[in-house]
Every structure is written in C-alpha cells, then in structure tokens.
Design an enzyme around this catalytic site. Sequence first.
Site, PDB file in Angstrom:
ATOM      1  N   ASP A 115      -5.069  -0.356  -0.961  1.00 23.89           N
ATOM      2  CA  ASP A 115      -3.693  -0.767  -0.633  1.00 23.89           C
ATOM      3  C   ASP A 115      -3.361   0.449   0.188  1.00 23.89           C
ATOM      4  O   ASP A 115      -3.375   1.055  -1.031  1.00 23.89           O
ATOM      5  CB  ASP A 115      -3.054  -1.590  -0.209  1.00 23.89           C
ATOM      6  CG  ASP A 115      -2.168  -2.170   0.527  1.00 23.89           C
ATOM      7  OD1 ASP A 115      -2.893  -2.276   2.007  1.00 23.89           O
ATOM      8  OD2 ASP A 115      -1.228  -3.281   0.523  1.00 23.89           O
ATOM      9  N   ASN A 121      -4.623   2.177   3.470  1.00 22.25           N
ATOM     10  CA  ASN A 121      -5.385   2.635   3.958  1.00 22.25           C
ATOM     11  C   ASN A 121      -5.156   2.998   5.106  1.00 22.25           C
ATOM     12  O   ASN A 121      -4.911   3.864   6.095  1.00 22.25           O
ATOM     13  CB  ASN A 121      -7.015   2.392   4.592  1.00 22.25           C
ATOM     14  CG  ASN A 121      -7.451   1.677   3.266  1.00 22.25           C
ATOM     15  OD1 ASN A 121      -7.548   2.560   1.897  1.00 22.25           O
ATOM     16  ND2 ASN A 121      -8.793   1.339   2.454  1.00 22.25           N
ATOM     17  N   GLY A 122      -4.366   2.072   6.288  1.00 30.71           N
ATOM     18  CA  GLY A 122      -3.703   2.332   7.444  1.00 30.71           C
ATOM     19  C   GLY A 122      -2.636   2.751   7.511  1.00 30.71           C
ATOM     20  O   GLY A 122      -2.331   3.907   8.766  1.00 30.71           O
ATOM     21  N   HIS A 130      -9.364   4.265   6.298  1.00 31.10           N
ATOM     22  CA  HIS A 130     -10.498   3.117   5.035  1.00 31.10           C
ATOM     23  C   HIS A 130     -11.580   4.187   5.091  1.00 31.10           C
ATOM     24  O   HIS A 130     -12.255   4.484   3.531  1.00 31.10           O
ATOM     25  CB  HIS A 130     -11.554   1.978   6.442  1.00 31.10           C
ATOM     26  CG  HIS A 130     -10.691   1.048   6.874  1.00 31.10           C
ATOM     27  ND1 HIS A 130      -9.818   0.473   5.612  1.00 31.10           N
ATOM     28  CD2 HIS A 130      -9.841   0.362   8.088  1.00 31.10           C
ATOM     29  CE1 HIS A 130      -9.153  -0.203   6.203  1.00 31.10           C
ATOM     30  NE2 HIS A 130      -9.422  -0.046   7.540  1.00 31.10           N
ATOM     31  N   SER A 152     -10.381  -8.995   2.040  1.00 32.15           N
ATOM     32  CA  SER A 152      -9.881 -10.906   2.170  1.00 32.15           C
ATOM     33  C   SER A 152     -10.009 -11.607   3.105  1.00 32.15           C
ATOM     34  O   SER A 152     -10.796 -11.082   4.586  1.00 32.15           O
ATOM     35  CB  SER A 152      -8.309 -10.321   1.612  1.00 32.15           C
ATOM     36  OG  SER A 152      -7.776 -10.050   2.996  1.00 32.15           O
ATOM     37  N   THR A 153     -10.192 -13.167   2.505  1.00 32.81           N
ATOM     38  CA  THR A 153     -10.827 -13.985   3.605  1.00 32.81           C
ATOM     39  C   THR A 153      -9.430 -13.438   5.088  1.00 32.81           C
ATOM     40  O   THR A 153      -9.273 -13.413   6.354  1.00 32.81           O
ATOM     41  CB  THR A 153     -10.348 -15.415   3.242  1.00 32.81           C
ATOM     42  OG1 THR A 153      -8.485 -15.423   2.198  1.00 32.81           O
ATOM     43  CG2 THR A 153     -11.538 -15.553   2.948  1.00 32.81           C
ATOM     44  N   LEU A 168     -21.832  -0.503 -16.632  1.00 31.01           N
ATOM     45  CA  LEU A 168     -20.186  -1.327 -15.571  1.00 31.01           C
ATOM     46  C   LEU A 168     -20.771  -1.785 -14.793  1.00 31.01           C
ATOM     47  O   LEU A 168     -22.094  -2.032 -14.349  1.00 31.01           O
ATOM     48  CB  LEU A 168     -19.638   0.803 -15.289  1.00 31.01           C
ATOM     49  CG  LEU A 168     -18.448   0.284 -14.393  1.00 31.01           C
ATOM     50  CD1 LEU A 168     -17.678   0.045 -15.641  1.00 31.01           C
ATOM     51  CD2 LEU A 168     -18.308   2.023 -13.513  1.00 31.01           C
ATOM     52  N   ARG A 210      -2.087  -2.450  -7.921  1.00 29.95           N
ATOM     53  CA  ARG A 210      -2.099  -2.824  -6.609  1.00 29.95           C
ATOM     54  C   ARG A 210      -1.416  -0.600  -5.458  1.00 29.95           C
ATOM     55  O   ARG A 210      -0.456  -0.369  -6.205  1.00 29.95           O
ATOM     56  CB  ARG A 210      -0.707  -3.119  -5.568  1.00 29.95           C
ATOM     57  CG  ARG A 210      -1.427  -3.573  -4.353  1.00 29.95           C
ATOM     58  CD  ARG A 210      -0.158  -4.580  -3.868  1.00 29.95           C
ATOM     59  NE  ARG A 210      -0.855  -4.438  -3.229  1.00 29.95           N
ATOM     60  CZ  ARG A 210      -0.465  -6.259  -1.682  1.00 29.95           C
ATOM     61  NH1 ARG A 210      -0.580  -6.899  -2.253  1.00 29.95           N
ATOM     62  NH2 ARG A 210      -0.853  -5.950  -0.086  1.00 29.95           N
ATOM     63  N   LEU A 216       1.306  -9.644  -5.584  1.00 32.04           N
ATOM     64  CA  LEU A 216      -0.441  -9.847  -5.296  1.00 32.04           C
ATOM     65  C   LEU A 216      -1.131 -10.514  -4.514  1.00 32.04           C
ATOM     66  O   LEU A 216      -2.629 -10.036  -4.497  1.00 32.04           O
ATOM     67  CB  LEU A 216      -1.365 -10.835  -6.245  1.00 32.04           C
ATOM     68  CG  LEU A 216      -0.143 -10.721  -8.094  1.00 32.04           C
ATOM     69  CD1 LEU A 216      -0.831 -11.335  -9.032  1.00 32.04           C
ATOM     70  CD2 LEU A 216      -1.629  -9.288  -8.540  1.00 32.04           C
ATOM     71  N   SER A 217      -0.726 -10.656  -2.880  1.00 29.74           N
ATOM     72  CA  SER A 217      -1.162 -11.352  -1.892  1.00 29.74           C
ATOM     73  C   SER A 217      -2.355 -12.216  -2.727  1.00 29.74           C
ATOM     74  O   SER A 217      -3.759 -11.770  -1.152  1.00 29.74           O
ATOM     75  CB  SER A 217      -1.449  -9.968  -0.577  1.00 29.74           C
ATOM     76  OG  SER A 217      -0.137  -9.399  -0.717  1.00 29.74           O
TER      77      SER A 217
HETATM   78  C1  FPP Z   1      -5.985  -2.446   3.007  1.00 27.95           C
HETATM   79  O1  FPP Z   1      -5.347  -1.262   3.314  1.00 27.95           O
HETATM   80  C2  FPP Z   1      -7.859  -1.748   2.720  1.00 27.95           C
HETATM   81  C3  FPP Z   1      -8.785  -1.850   3.420  1.00 27.95           C
HETATM   82  C4  FPP Z   1      -8.247  -3.783   3.904  1.00 27.95           C
HETATM   83  C5  FPP Z   1     -10.094  -1.710   2.781  1.00 27.95           C
HETATM   84  C6  FPP Z   1     -10.351  -1.800   1.887  1.00 27.95           C
HETATM   85  C7  FPP Z   1     -11.977  -0.918   1.740  1.00 27.95           C
HETATM   86  C8  FPP Z   1     -11.832   0.397   1.602  1.00 27.95           C
HETATM   87  C9  FPP Z   1     -11.000   1.257   1.036  1.00 27.95           C
HETATM   88  C10 FPP Z   1     -13.237   0.885   2.246  1.00 27.95           C
HETATM   89  C11 FPP Z   1     -14.899   0.122   2.427  1.00 27.95           C
HETATM   90  C12 FPP Z   1     -14.369  -0.608   0.714  1.00 27.95           C
HETATM   91  C13 FPP Z   1     -16.172  -0.817   0.073  1.00 27.95           C
HETATM   92  C14 FPP Z   1     -16.477  -1.440  -1.263  1.00 27.95           C
HETATM   93  C15 FPP Z   1     -17.196   0.271   1.087  1.00 27.95           C
HETATM   94  P1  FPP Z   1      -5.203  -0.958   4.904  1.00 27.95           P
HETATM   95  O2  FPP Z   1      -5.995  -1.200   6.212  1.00 27.95           O
HETATM   96  O3  FPP Z   1      -4.518  -2.658   4.908  1.00 27.95           O
HETATM   97  O4  FPP Z   1      -4.029  -0.009   5.027  1.00 27.95           O
HETATM   98  P2  FPP Z   1      -2.105  -0.613   5.211  1.00 27.95           P
HETATM   99  O5  FPP Z   1      -1.904  -1.817   4.358  1.00 27.95           O
HETATM  100  O6  FPP Z   1      -1.574   1.259   5.292  1.00 27.95           O
HETATM  101  O7  FPP Z   1      -2.366  -1.346   7.051  1.00 27.95           O
END
Ligand code: FPP
Length: 251
Positions: free
Chosen positions: A30, A32-33, A47, A75-76, A141, A198, A205-206
């Site tokens: 979690d 990325n954004g 991402h 996620s869904t 693995l 997380r 756990l969402s």
């Molecule tokens: C949550 O961060 C992350 C995701 C919804 C996507 C995770 C995907 C990757 C790490 C890369 C692609 C995966 C593979 C297996 C190649 P968020 O976008 O919800 O972040 P935020 O909570 O800061 O907005």
Amino acid sequence: MNSFLKRNPTYSKYDIDALKIPSHVAIIMDGNGRWAKARGKRRIHGHAQGVKSIRAILDFAGDLKITHLTLWAFSTDNWKRPKYEVSFLMNLLEKYIDNEKANFMKNRIRLRILGNLEDIPVKVRKKLKTLIEETKDFDKLNLNIALSYGGREELIGAFKNISDKIVSGVLSRDEIDDHVIKSHLFTADIPDPDLIIRTSGEFRLSNFFIWQSAYSELFFSTVFWPDFRPEHFFEALLHYSQRERRFGGIQ
Ligand code: FPP
C-alpha cells in the site's frame, strides 16, 4: 540459522540464530499513490516504482528460504478506480510476467493467482495461465499474487460451493468444519500466513485474508510500498521473532 543473513554484513549486528523465519508472509502493498503524490507525480508512477520493490522482496524472500510469499496486487474494490489507472495496472502486470518469466524458471518459483482470474483482461489472463502451468511443479518459493481478490467475496464463493454440495448430497451439514471451508478457498493448498505486513502506515486488513488471518501476526510499516526494501522486511521479521504465538493455548 540462516546462512544468507549470517554472511551478509548488513545483518551481522543481529542475533540471526534467534531469528524465526516464517513459512508464509503475506504483504498488503500500500501507499503507491501517496508515494507518487509526494513527488508531484501521477499515481501510476507509484505503481511502476512498486514493481522494483516486488523484485527486491521476492529475491530476499528466496534468500531467506521463505516458502510462501503472497502479494496483494489488486482488490475487488480496485476495479472502481479510474479506467486509465486500472489499465495501467493490468499492463504493468503483463510486463511483469514478460520480464520476470526467466527469473521464475531459473529460481524455481511457482506462481499462483489468488482471486478471480476470469475478471482479468484476456491477454494478461492467458500469460498468467501459461506461467502458472509452466511453474506448477516448482517448489523452492511459491509466489501467490492476490488479484481481483477480496476476502468476503472469497468466503461468499466458498459458502455457495459448499451449499451446492449439500443440496446435491455430496456433503452433509455436519461435515462442515474448518478443513472443509479452507478447501473451498483460493488458498486451499497454501498454509495460512504466519505474518501479514501492511505498508504505508494504515492499520487495518481491508478485506484481506479474512479467514486465513485468524492466527497471523500483523506488522504495520509506515514505509510506502515503492520504498519498501529488504531492510524494512527484516524489521518485520525481528518483530515476528519476538512474538509468541500461542494459538489460544498457554505456553
Ligand atoms: C496500493 O497502493 C497498491 C495497489 C492498488 C497496486 C499494487 C500494485 C503494484 C505494486 C504493482 C503491480 C503489481 C504486479 C504484481 C506487477 P494505492 O494505489 O492504494 O496507494 P495509496 O493508498 O497511497 O493511494
């Protein structure tokens, strides 16, 4: 005793003999954004950067001889995100499969997808299915990618399948126990996670691994996923090693 950690100077100050290595670690990737936003970039950059963390953590898990690593990638609920973000993630997944295939074969990594594969765009789905098939006999693995995965949806599916079996007489009501329920989950042949991590400072756990997390240790890291590296993973292992798992009993 873990010889990889013993040989690595980064970890020489720790008592590696006392470290407990979990068999199955699951990670809610979690942040990325927020990682991207903090750098004035669009969410998709987070991402893309997050894939580098996947690479680093997968290698590290292999070195530590962890046998199961689950990563929650989509996620869904994530289908509700803007179309461009969803397609970016699907393309990223496709590229990941193309780029990492050789690594899976070389290091005998078995790929499994937890979630509804049929929801995934056909081009990506085909590649995933091929790699799942090609790696099915590997045992070094196990990488489980949770994709279009939601814990409640998984349980609803399991209960429906169990009900069908009761209606058709294959199963009786009194036979339902935790083994029967587990055998109807995406993780039917995967041990429950010992440790769930997380990232990004969220403490919940969402809808992840609702059934499987019953006895898991939880570790919450404040680090955003794109910055998450082996040293952060190691910190989670240190916490895990200090915890005493009693599974409801006394020791
Ligand atoms: C949550 O961060 C992350 C995701 C919804 C996507 C995770 C995907 C990757 C790490 C890369 C692609 C995966 C593979 C297996 C190649 P968020 O976008 O919800 O972040 P935020 O909570 O800061 O907005």
